[in-house]
Design a protein around this motif. Structure first.
Motif, PDB file in Angstrom:
ATOM      1  N   MET A  23     -51.335  43.564  53.572  1.00 21.95           N
ATOM      2  CA  MET A  23     -50.067  43.338  52.051  1.00 21.95           C
ATOM      3  C   MET A  23     -51.070  44.045  51.499  1.00 21.95           C
ATOM      4  O   MET A  23     -52.335  43.469  51.410  1.00 21.95           O
ATOM      5  N   SER A  24     -50.622  44.387  50.245  1.00 21.07           N
ATOM      6  CA  SER A  24     -51.181  45.150  49.520  1.00 21.07           C
ATOM      7  C   SER A  24     -50.859  44.350  47.615  1.00 21.07           C
ATOM      8  O   SER A  24     -48.949  43.816  47.492  1.00 21.07           O
ATOM      9  N   VAL A  25     -51.422  44.114  46.156  1.00 23.15           N
ATOM     10  CA  VAL A  25     -50.770  43.177  45.303  1.00 23.15           C
ATOM     11  C   VAL A  25     -50.517  44.327  44.410  1.00 23.15           C
ATOM     12  O   VAL A  25     -51.593  45.494  44.222  1.00 23.15           O
ATOM     13  N   TRP A  26     -49.562  44.532  43.758  1.00 19.69           N
ATOM     14  CA  TRP A  26     -49.301  45.386  42.276  1.00 19.69           C
ATOM     15  C   TRP A  26     -48.962  44.309  41.079  1.00 19.69           C
ATOM     16  O   TRP A  26     -47.758  43.076  41.509  1.00 19.69           O
ATOM     17  N   ALA A  27     -49.191  44.892  39.864  1.00 21.77           N
ATOM     18  CA  ALA A  27     -48.636  44.353  38.767  1.00 21.77           C
ATOM     19  C   ALA A  27     -48.822  45.361  38.097  1.00 21.77           C
ATOM     20  O   ALA A  27     -48.945  46.114  37.274  1.00 21.77           O
ATOM     21  N   THR A  28     -47.346  44.271  37.040  1.00 23.35           N
ATOM     22  CA  THR A  28     -46.864  45.202  36.006  1.00 23.35           C
ATOM     23  C   THR A  28     -46.417  43.840  34.444  1.00 23.35           C
ATOM     24  O   THR A  28     -47.061  42.599  35.020  1.00 23.35           O
ATOM     25  N   ARG A  29     -46.706  44.248  33.858  1.00 28.99           N
ATOM     26  CA  ARG A  29     -46.089  43.337  32.918  1.00 28.99           C
ATOM     27  C   ARG A  29     -44.961  42.552  33.215  1.00 28.99           C
ATOM     28  O   ARG A  29     -43.751  42.903  33.594  1.00 28.99           O
ATOM     29  N   ALA A  30     -44.392  41.300  32.577  1.00 29.55           N
ATOM     30  CA  ALA A  30     -43.927  40.327  32.623  1.00 29.55           C
ATOM     31  C   ALA A  30     -42.535  40.547  32.298  1.00 29.55           C
ATOM     32  O   ALA A  30     -41.806  39.895  32.928  1.00 29.55           O
ATOM     33  N   ALA A  31     -42.136  41.492  31.392  1.00 27.26           N
ATOM     34  CA  ALA A  31     -40.933  41.246  30.937  1.00 27.26           C
ATOM     35  C   ALA A  31     -39.909  42.643  31.390  1.00 27.26           C
ATOM     36  O   ALA A  31     -40.726  43.905  31.743  1.00 27.26           O
ATOM     37  N   ILE A  32     -39.311  42.185  32.169  1.00 26.21           N
ATOM     38  CA  ILE A  32     -38.997  43.176  33.341  1.00 26.21           C
ATOM     39  C   ILE A  32     -37.751  43.403  32.209  1.00 26.21           C
ATOM     40  O   ILE A  32     -36.841  43.195  31.793  1.00 26.21           O
ATOM     41  N   HIS A  33     -38.219  45.330  32.530  1.00 30.55           N
ATOM     42  CA  HIS A  33     -37.207  46.100  32.262  1.00 30.55           C
ATOM     43  C   HIS A  33     -36.572  47.472  33.026  1.00 30.55           C
ATOM     44  O   HIS A  33     -37.137  46.987  34.393  1.00 30.55           O
ATOM     45  N   ILE A  34     -36.202  47.980  32.267  1.00 27.03           N
ATOM     46  CA  ILE A  34     -34.792  49.520  33.152  1.00 27.03           C
ATOM     47  C   ILE A  34     -36.622  50.652  34.223  1.00 27.03           C
ATOM     48  O   ILE A  34     -36.446  50.483  35.567  1.00 27.03           O
ATOM     49  N   ASP A  35     -37.533  50.676  33.629  1.00 24.88           N
ATOM     50  CA  ASP A  35     -38.540  51.515  33.990  1.00 24.88           C
ATOM     51  C   ASP A  35     -39.165  49.838  35.391  1.00 24.88           C
ATOM     52  O   ASP A  35     -39.638  50.971  36.459  1.00 24.88           O
ATOM     53  N   ARG A  36     -39.857  48.877  34.943  1.00 23.52           N
ATOM     54  CA  ARG A  36     -40.383  47.901  36.006  1.00 23.52           C
ATOM     55  C   ARG A  36     -39.662  47.673  37.081  1.00 23.52           C
ATOM     56  O   ARG A  36     -39.986  48.279  37.995  1.00 23.52           O
ATOM     57  N   ALA A  37     -38.428  47.451  37.275  1.00 27.53           N
ATOM     58  CA  ALA A  37     -37.958  47.281  37.942  1.00 27.53           C
ATOM     59  C   ALA A  37     -37.325  48.398  39.662  1.00 27.53           C
ATOM     60  O   ALA A  37     -37.652  48.177  39.714  1.00 27.53           O
ATOM     61  N   ALA A  38     -37.298  49.938  37.499  1.00 25.20           N
ATOM     62  CA  ALA A  38     -37.261  50.582  39.225  1.00 25.20           C
ATOM     63  C   ALA A  38     -38.207  51.518  40.045  1.00 25.20           C
ATOM     64  O   ALA A  38     -38.115  51.387  41.237  1.00 25.20           O
ATOM     65  N   CYS A  39     -39.104  50.942  39.482  1.00 22.63           N
ATOM     66  CA  CYS A  39     -40.870  51.219  40.186  1.00 22.63           C
ATOM     67  C   CYS A  39     -41.040  50.114  41.597  1.00 22.63           C
ATOM     68  O   CYS A  39     -41.249  49.866  42.178  1.00 22.63           O
ATOM     69  N   ALA A  40     -40.795  49.020  40.275  1.00 27.87           N
ATOM     70  CA  ALA A  40     -40.769  47.981  42.222  1.00 27.87           C
ATOM     71  C   ALA A  40     -40.042  48.699  43.581  1.00 27.87           C
ATOM     72  O   ALA A  40     -40.747  48.347  44.437  1.00 27.87           O
ATOM     73  N   TRP A  41     -38.736  49.045  43.051  1.00 25.15           N
ATOM     74  CA  TRP A  41     -37.707  49.415  43.429  1.00 25.15           C
ATOM     75  C   TRP A  41     -38.610  50.433  44.513  1.00 25.15           C
ATOM     76  O   TRP A  41     -38.760  50.049  45.818  1.00 25.15           O
ATOM     77  N   LEU A  42     -39.024  51.678  43.561  1.00 26.18           N
ATOM     78  CA  LEU A  42     -39.510  52.642  44.161  1.00 26.18           C
ATOM     79  C   LEU A  42     -40.872  52.356  45.424  1.00 26.18           C
ATOM     80  O   LEU A  42     -40.974  53.134  46.620  1.00 26.18           O
ATOM     81  N   ILE A  43     -41.637  51.480  44.868  1.00 27.50           N
ATOM     82  CA  ILE A  43     -42.569  50.785  45.855  1.00 27.50           C
ATOM     83  C   ILE A  43     -42.633  50.536  46.782  1.00 27.50           C
ATOM     84  O   ILE A  43     -43.254  51.005  47.833  1.00 27.50           O
ATOM     85  N   ARG A  44     -41.550  49.425  46.956  1.00 21.80           N
ATOM     86  CA  ARG A  44     -41.344  48.769  48.347  1.00 21.80           C
ATOM     87  C   ARG A  44     -40.922  49.584  48.942  1.00 21.80           C
ATOM     88  O   ARG A  44     -40.708  49.444  50.302  1.00 21.80           O
ATOM     89  N   ARG A  45     -39.338  50.935  48.317  1.00 21.94           N
ATOM     90  CA  ARG A  45     -38.682  51.706  48.825  1.00 21.94           C
ATOM     91  C   ARG A  45     -39.674  53.158  50.033  1.00 21.94           C
ATOM     92  O   ARG A  45     -39.610  53.248  51.052  1.00 21.94           O
ATOM     93  N   SER A  46     -40.657  53.205  49.269  1.00 23.15           N
ATOM     94  CA  SER A  46     -41.404  54.871  49.526  1.00 23.15           C
ATOM     95  C   SER A  46     -42.512  55.351  49.644  1.00 23.15           C
ATOM     96  O   SER A  46     -43.353  55.303  50.236  1.00 23.15           O
ATOM     97  N   VAL A  47     -43.506  53.851  49.210  1.00 26.21           N
ATOM     98  CA  VAL A  47     -44.588  53.712  48.865  1.00 26.21           C
ATOM     99  C   VAL A  47     -45.274  52.734  49.302  1.00 26.21           C
ATOM    100  O   VAL A  47     -46.588  52.430  50.436  1.00 26.21           O
TER     101      VAL A  47
END
Length: 152
Positions: free
Chosen positions: A1-25
């Motif tokens: 398990m690795s930890v990834w951090a981002t800003r608290a207010a979720i917007h399009i780029d952050r949500a898409a990045c989280a999806w991409l990280i989980r799916r492909s990275v």
């Protein structure tokens, strides 16, 4: 398990990045949301923040930066990157088509008329119908904020 951090207010780029990280990275990624970049845990990989390796660089949004950094060449993900880019930056880089503009103003609702007639009554109505909860202390990521792994 690795930890990834981002800003608290979720917007399009952050949500898409989280999806991409989980799916492909990193399928076992756990996400931490911080209000101040100084609060990023030492063991976390920050993304979509100012001054981090996996943030906006040049004309790219964070989603595109992650694709480039991890050398992901899937054409479908790059098409999604164009959509995320246009939704996040709206700079016309990919010439995304716009939807039709409304020809007239939408019909007014009863609530609109009441608000103009007596704004104090409208605010009182809102106070009776909207329940405001007190702020809760941050105790780490909420279980529902972590994205479940994709089914195999």
């Amino acid at each position: 398990m690795s930890v990834w951090a981002t800003r608290a207010a979720i917007h399009i780029d952050r949500a898409a990045c989280a999806w991409l990280i989980r799916r492909s990275v990193d399928p076992d990624a756990v996400f931490v949301f911080v209000s101040d970049p100084a609060d990023v845990p030492d063991a976390a990989t920050p993304f979509d923040m100012r001054g981090v390796r996996l943030g906006h660089h040049g004309p790219d949004c964070s989603f595109e930066t992650i694709l480039r950094h991890y050398e992901i060449t899937d054409p479908v993900l790059w098409k999604i990157a164009q959509i995320v880019h246009e939704a996040d930056l709206d700079d016309g880089r990919f010439h995304a088509p716009r939807g039709p503009r409304p020809r007239h103003r939408p019909a007014r609702t009863v609530d609109d008329r009441r608000r103009r007639a007596d704004p104090r009554r409208h605010r009182a109505d809102l106070r009776r119908t909207v329940r405001v909860l007190p702020p809760q202390p941050a105790t780490g990521p909420h279980p529902r904020l972590t994205i479940p792994p994709e089914p195999q």
